[in-house]
Design a protein around this motif. Sequence first.
Motif, PDB file in Angstrom:
ATOM      1  N   SER A 147      19.392  41.344  44.134  1.00 18.26           N
ATOM      2  CA  SER A 147      20.203  42.142  43.569  1.00 18.26           C
ATOM      3  C   SER A 147      21.560  41.391  43.147  1.00 18.26           C
ATOM      4  O   SER A 147      21.916  40.241  43.763  1.00 18.26           O
ATOM      5  CB  SER A 147      20.729  43.349  44.206  1.00 18.26           C
ATOM      6  OG  SER A 147      21.485  42.929  45.555  1.00 18.26           O
ATOM      7  N   PHE A 148      22.327  41.849  42.125  1.00 13.90           N
ATOM      8  CA  PHE A 148      23.529  41.236  41.815  1.00 13.90           C
ATOM      9  C   PHE A 148      24.644  41.748  42.694  1.00 13.90           C
ATOM     10  O   PHE A 148      25.319  42.682  42.291  1.00 13.90           O
ATOM     11  CB  PHE A 148      23.599  41.181  40.473  1.00 13.90           C
ATOM     12  CG  PHE A 148      24.954  40.713  39.669  1.00 13.90           C
ATOM     13  CD1 PHE A 148      24.932  39.312  40.188  1.00 13.90           C
ATOM     14  CD2 PHE A 148      25.936  40.974  38.960  1.00 13.90           C
ATOM     15  CE1 PHE A 148      25.899  38.418  39.619  1.00 13.90           C
ATOM     16  CE2 PHE A 148      26.783  40.425  38.600  1.00 13.90           C
ATOM     17  CZ  PHE A 148      26.922  39.309  38.914  1.00 13.90           C
ATOM     18  N   ASP A 149      24.746  41.476  43.857  1.00 12.20           N
ATOM     19  CA  ASP A 149      25.930  41.840  44.579  1.00 12.20           C
ATOM     20  C   ASP A 149      26.539  40.798  45.632  1.00 12.20           C
ATOM     21  O   ASP A 149      25.716  39.609  45.482  1.00 12.20           O
ATOM     22  CB  ASP A 149      25.525  43.195  45.499  1.00 12.20           C
ATOM     23  CG  ASP A 149      24.730  42.873  46.481  1.00 12.20           C
ATOM     24  OD1 ASP A 149      24.018  41.516  46.510  1.00 12.20           O
ATOM     25  OD2 ASP A 149      24.279  43.862  47.273  1.00 12.20           O
ATOM     26  N   GLY A 150      27.627  41.098  45.924  1.00 13.34           N
ATOM     27  CA  GLY A 150      28.159  39.887  46.934  1.00 13.34           C
ATOM     28  C   GLY A 150      29.165  38.857  46.135  1.00 13.34           C
ATOM     29  O   GLY A 150      29.290  39.188  44.776  1.00 13.34           O
ATOM     30  N   ILE A 151      29.743  38.232  46.649  1.00 17.57           N
ATOM     31  CA  ILE A 151      30.974  37.407  46.076  1.00 17.57           C
ATOM     32  C   ILE A 151      30.245  35.995  45.888  1.00 17.57           C
ATOM     33  O   ILE A 151      31.324  35.025  45.571  1.00 17.57           O
ATOM     34  CB  ILE A 151      32.161  37.585  47.042  1.00 17.57           C
ATOM     35  CG1 ILE A 151      31.687  36.996  48.470  1.00 17.57           C
ATOM     36  CG2 ILE A 151      32.704  38.638  47.012  1.00 17.57           C
ATOM     37  CD1 ILE A 151      32.884  36.708  49.205  1.00 17.57           C
ATOM     38  N   TYR A 152      29.054  35.657  46.086  1.00 20.31           N
ATOM     39  CA  TYR A 152      28.528  34.348  45.684  1.00 20.31           C
ATOM     40  C   TYR A 152      27.839  34.027  44.662  1.00 20.31           C
ATOM     41  O   TYR A 152      27.074  33.010  44.481  1.00 20.31           O
ATOM     42  CB  TYR A 152      27.662  33.784  47.156  1.00 20.31           C
ATOM     43  CG  TYR A 152      28.313  33.925  48.273  1.00 20.31           C
ATOM     44  CD1 TYR A 152      29.231  33.036  48.801  1.00 20.31           C
ATOM     45  CD2 TYR A 152      28.269  34.894  49.130  1.00 20.31           C
ATOM     46  CE1 TYR A 152      29.993  32.883  49.886  1.00 20.31           C
ATOM     47  CE2 TYR A 152      28.803  34.955  50.412  1.00 20.31           C
ATOM     48  CZ  TYR A 152      29.686  33.912  50.735  1.00 20.31           C
ATOM     49  OH  TYR A 152      30.557  33.934  52.004  1.00 20.31           O
ATOM     50  N   ALA A 156      38.557  36.940  45.831  1.00 21.56           N
ATOM     51  CA  ALA A 156      37.444  37.616  44.937  1.00 21.56           C
ATOM     52  C   ALA A 156      37.505  39.273  45.240  1.00 21.56           C
ATOM     53  O   ALA A 156      37.087  40.036  44.253  1.00 21.56           O
ATOM     54  CB  ALA A 156      36.166  37.182  45.518  1.00 21.56           C
ATOM     55  N   GLU A 157      37.647  39.876  46.286  1.00 24.49           N
ATOM     56  CA  GLU A 157      37.618  41.147  46.873  1.00 24.49           C
ATOM     57  C   GLU A 157      38.974  41.791  46.055  1.00 24.49           C
ATOM     58  O   GLU A 157      38.471  42.833  45.488  1.00 24.49           O
ATOM     59  CB  GLU A 157      37.946  41.329  48.291  1.00 24.49           C
ATOM     60  CG  GLU A 157      36.681  40.863  49.202  1.00 24.49           C
ATOM     61  CD  GLU A 157      36.753  40.861  50.443  1.00 24.49           C
ATOM     62  OE1 GLU A 157      37.920  40.877  51.142  1.00 24.49           O
ATOM     63  OE2 GLU A 157      35.720  40.804  51.357  1.00 24.49           O
ATOM     64  N   ASP A 158      40.047  40.995  45.928  1.00 27.78           N
ATOM     65  CA  ASP A 158      41.289  41.883  45.522  1.00 27.78           C
ATOM     66  C   ASP A 158      40.773  42.073  43.795  1.00 27.78           C
ATOM     67  O   ASP A 158      41.270  43.157  43.169  1.00 27.78           O
ATOM     68  CB  ASP A 158      42.454  41.194  45.566  1.00 27.78           C
ATOM     69  CG  ASP A 158      43.032  40.991  46.824  1.00 27.78           C
ATOM     70  OD1 ASP A 158      42.480  42.026  47.647  1.00 27.78           O
ATOM     71  OD2 ASP A 158      43.975  40.132  47.296  1.00 27.78           O
ATOM     72  N   LEU A 159      40.291  40.862  43.174  1.00 27.98           N
ATOM     73  CA  LEU A 159      39.800  40.795  41.963  1.00 27.98           C
ATOM     74  C   LEU A 159      38.794  41.971  41.724  1.00 27.98           C
ATOM     75  O   LEU A 159      39.122  42.739  40.524  1.00 27.98           O
ATOM     76  CB  LEU A 159      39.590  39.626  41.358  1.00 27.98           C
ATOM     77  CG  LEU A 159      40.635  38.527  41.159  1.00 27.98           C
ATOM     78  CD1 LEU A 159      39.911  37.154  40.901  1.00 27.98           C
ATOM     79  CD2 LEU A 159      41.648  38.677  40.156  1.00 27.98           C
TER      80      LEU A 159
END
Length: 86
Positions: A18-23, A70-73
């Motif tokens: 799936s397309f999730d996460g920050i990598y 990344a989380e903030d954006l």
Amino acid sequence: RTKESILLIRTVLETGGSFDGIYRKVQLKPTAWTLVQAAEGGGVAEEVVKEVQVVLKYGGILTPVGVKQAEDLGHNFRNEMYPGEE
């Protein structure tokens, strides 16, 4: 070549299920523009993106600062695109 590129993008985005996460990161960088006249007479011409470069990044290790950024954006983007949804 375009079809091959799109299939490669799809493969990278689907890696891991799936397309999730920050990598994983997708960037669209405009590389060419064109002038388009306004539909109504007398309007000002507007620059419109004609061509983009797609940059995919997958993997790597983020620093703690990178994770926070990344989380903030992501939160800012979500709030901007879906206002009122928490």
